[in-house]
Design an enzyme around this catalytic site. Structure first.
Site, PDB file in Angstrom:
ATOM      1  N   LYS A   8       0.852  -1.210   0.000  1.00  0.00           N
ATOM      2  CA  LYS A   8       0.000   0.000   0.000  1.00  0.00           C
ATOM      3  C   LYS A   8       0.885   1.256   0.000  1.00  0.00           C
ATOM      4  O   LYS A   8       1.945   1.253  -0.625  1.00  0.00           O
ATOM      5  CB  LYS A   8      -0.954  -0.020   1.194  1.00  0.00           C
ATOM      6  CG  LYS A   8      -1.697  -1.344   1.332  1.00  0.00           C
ATOM      7  CD  LYS A   8      -2.763  -1.285   2.376  1.00  0.00           C
ATOM      8  CE  LYS A   8      -3.333  -2.659   2.618  1.00  0.00           C
ATOM      9  NZ  LYS A   8      -4.777  -2.686   2.677  1.00  0.00           N
ATOM     10  N   HIS A  76      -7.734  -2.887  -7.077  1.00  0.00           N
ATOM     11  CA  HIS A  76      -7.758  -3.051  -5.620  1.00  0.00           C
ATOM     12  C   HIS A  76      -8.940  -2.262  -5.054  1.00  0.00           C
ATOM     13  O   HIS A  76      -9.254  -1.170  -5.543  1.00  0.00           O
ATOM     14  CB  HIS A  76      -6.443  -2.571  -5.015  1.00  0.00           C
ATOM     15  CG  HIS A  76      -6.302  -2.963  -3.573  1.00  0.00           C
ATOM     16  ND1 HIS A  76      -6.919  -2.268  -2.564  1.00  0.00           N
ATOM     17  CD2 HIS A  76      -5.654  -3.998  -2.983  1.00  0.00           C
ATOM     18  CE1 HIS A  76      -6.644  -2.862  -1.401  1.00  0.00           C
ATOM     19  NE2 HIS A  76      -5.876  -3.918  -1.636  1.00  0.00           N
ATOM     20  N   GLU A  78      -9.275  -0.461  -2.580  1.00  0.00           N
ATOM     21  CA  GLU A  78      -8.970   0.916  -2.156  1.00  0.00           C
ATOM     22  C   GLU A  78      -8.945   1.853  -3.355  1.00  0.00           C
ATOM     23  O   GLU A  78      -9.286   3.029  -3.236  1.00  0.00           O
ATOM     24  CB  GLU A  78      -7.643   0.944  -1.370  1.00  0.00           C
ATOM     25  CG  GLU A  78      -7.821   0.325   0.010  1.00  0.00           C
ATOM     26  CD  GLU A  78      -6.569  -0.287   0.618  1.00  0.00           C
ATOM     27  OE1 GLU A  78      -5.456  -0.012   0.125  1.00  0.00           O
ATOM     28  OE2 GLU A  78      -6.715  -1.058   1.591  1.00  0.00           O
TER      29      GLU A  78
HETATM   30  C1  PEP Z   1      -4.750  -5.845   0.688  1.00  0.00           C
HETATM   31  O1  PEP Z   1      -4.334  -4.702   0.831  1.00  0.00           O
HETATM   32  O2  PEP Z   1      -4.849  -6.328  -0.448  1.00  0.00           O
HETATM   33  C2  PEP Z   1      -5.118  -6.618   1.891  1.00  0.00           C
HETATM   34  C3  PEP Z   1      -5.633  -7.806   1.743  1.00  0.00           C
HETATM   35  O3  PEP Z   1      -4.875  -6.016   3.099  1.00  0.00           O
HETATM   36  P1  PEP Z   1      -4.902  -6.734   4.555  1.00  0.00           P
HETATM   37  O4  PEP Z   1      -4.150  -8.028   4.442  1.00  0.00           O
HETATM   38  O5  PEP Z   1      -4.236  -5.762   5.465  1.00  0.00           O
HETATM   39  O6  PEP Z   1      -6.339  -6.966   4.890  1.00  0.00           O
END
Ligand code: PEP
Length: 222
Positions: A8, A76, A78
């Site tokens: 990220k 993704h 986000e």
């Molecule tokens: C991601 O960012 O793709 C993710 C799965 O994050 P986390 O493992 O922190 O839930």
């Protein structure tokens, strides 16, 4: 079993410390070169559909290839949630990246509200359908099932929930499917022992060297 770490917008661990691990890393753009130089299989966290142009803040597949990058995440949650990315845009990004020679991990998954409304399969059908129509069964295309309610929340899908979603996704587009959503060393084994779970896309736990190494070890035994 494939393990991919999504750093990220964090600097992440020292790429050289990850040298022996069999994993994909997706660092922020500024760390791509360090990861490539450390010999890691490196993915960008996004990629644009044009090779170049007036698209401030974007990066193209040829630019990533020039850097030695192997692939890119697209779609993704986000990106979809905070930056308005649409199914159509995600599909265009995936198609362009594959056509240029990158590998792609295309992310799909429902929100809590969509799950509560009983719309999980409809959402997956729309999201996967857009990717399938744009890319077909490309051999450099992987999918990631990432239920939005499990990302960065500490809530993980049960192995059965993940298995059901993965089997459904594969019925739409038969490519390997990684599970993403709060995967940690203590839940990875159960998730990865499901027949249609082909690996994990890991956010938070990929930022810590010990937990990422433990996940890679689990994957190597699954
Ligand atoms: C991601 O960012 O793709 C993710 C799965 O994050 P986390 O493992 O922190 O839930």
């Amino acid at each position: 079993m494939i393990i991919a770490g999504n750093w990220k917008m964090f600097r992440g661990p020292d790429p050289h410390a990850l040298g022996g691990l069999d994993a994909i890393v997706a660092p922020p753009f500024t760390r791509l070169r360090d990861c490539v130089d450390a010999g890691l299989t490196t993915y960008a966290q996004n990629v644009h559909w044009e090779a170049e142009g007036a698209f401030t803040g974007e990066i193209s597949a040829p630019m990533l290839l020039e850097l030695g990058v192997t692939g890119a995440l697209v779609g993704h949650s986000e990106r979809r949630q905070y930056f308005g990315e649409t199914d159509e845009g995600v599909a265009r990004r995936a198609r362009a990246a594959l056509a240029a020679g990158l590998a792609v991990i295309a992310c799909v998954g429902e929100t809590q509200e969509e799950r509560d409304e009983g719309d999980t399969e409809t959402v997956l059908q729309i999201q996967v359908g857009a990717i399938r129509n744009a890319c077909g069964m490309h051999d450099r295309l992987l999918l990631a099932y990432e239920p939005v309610w499990a990302i960065g929340t500490g809530r993980t899908a049960t192995p059965e929930t993940a298995q059901d979603a993965h089997a459904f996704i594969k019925s739409l587009l038969d490519r390997p499917v990684l599970y993403g959503g709060s995967v940690k060393p203590d839940n990875a084994d159960e998730l990865m022992s499901q027949p249609d779970v082909d690996g994990a896309l890991v956010g938070g736990a990929s930022l810590d060297l010990d937990s990422f190494a433990a996940l890679c070890l689990t994957a190597s035994h699954s």
